[in-house]
Design an enzyme around this catalytic site. Sequence first.
Site, PDB file in Angstrom:
ATOM      1  N   ASP A 127       0.939  -1.299   0.349  1.00 32.31           N
ATOM      2  CA  ASP A 127       0.191  -0.300   0.020  1.00 32.31           C
ATOM      3  C   ASP A 127       0.743   1.096  -0.206  1.00 32.31           C
ATOM      4  OD1 ASP A 127      -1.918   1.649   0.190  1.00 32.31           O
ATOM      5  OD2 ASP A 127      -3.104   1.391   1.681  1.00 32.31           O
ATOM      6  N   HIS A 177       0.188   7.771   4.149  1.00 31.56           N
ATOM      7  CA  HIS A 177       0.620   7.332   5.152  1.00 31.56           C
ATOM      8  C   HIS A 177       2.031   7.263   5.344  1.00 31.56           C
ATOM      9  CE1 HIS A 177      -3.199   4.868   5.906  1.00 31.56           C
ATOM     10  NE2 HIS A 177      -2.471   4.590   3.843  1.00 31.56           N
TER      11      HIS A 177
END
Length: 290
Positions: free
Chosen positions: A193, A198
């Site tokens: 991912d 993030h």
Amino acid sequence: MPIDAARALAADPRTGDIGWDHKDIQLYHLGLGAGAARGGQSLATDPDELRYTLESKLHVLPSFATVAGAGMAMLGGLSAPGIDVNLAMVLHGGHSIRLHRPIPVKGQATSTSKVAAVYDKGKAAVIVLRSEVEDADGPLWTSDAQIFVRGEGGFGGERGPSAKEELPERAPDRVEERHIRDDQALLYRLSGDWNPLHADPEFAKLGGFDKPILHGLCSYGMTLKAVVDTALGGDVSRVRAYRTRFAGIVFPGETLRLRMWQEPGRVLVSVTAVERDDAPVLADTVVEHA
């Protein structure tokens, strides 16, 4: 353009080959905090943690199903016929997996993905993207991603079932805490991912966050690991199914508080962020087990 639920549900499934080996398993486990210190004590050589980090002793946490083959079936499903949505309005609302047998440390398998359901929540739509994975010996797992799309409701579809799990009114049977390392999102994202939300502070600000947030599926995996290691005696093969709803965010450097209620054949879990007055992180969380 509104969602065409009938067309999406009738579309042919997408099929692809996926593979993994011990390095993928170890990297995923490390991204969940395997071997990290806890309570001031190093666990890097703890025999229980070596089951997650040492290839000669390795077992596979069932939530690895969410990243096997880089976990890209979910994004592919959002380009299915009848689905035309703005990705900026998309949230991962919940996730469930059902295990048909333990995941092997090394595998070659076929993943078949489709839109399994489309629900009309009024101001939003929920698209259920299902991936079914099998190898030469038969089915391995079924994974359902519940994708919440803001602003795409009102097309006249079914509202869908409620996944609400009422927690017992008694005190939890276990309370565990798991610290999230400052670099944990950077490590977890190597399992597939790559969303800069993030990792990149500037991108996170565009999303309305003061700093990068942890992947919801990382909290998901950390929670299952804690349940396996405590309530299930460290035996990953006992897990039959696992589901949750992503109820809120958590930041690297914070601590997850997990309250567990053990019932026959299942463990109910509430997950909150300690440093933010127990703000919800995961809700309606159930681990079904043998």
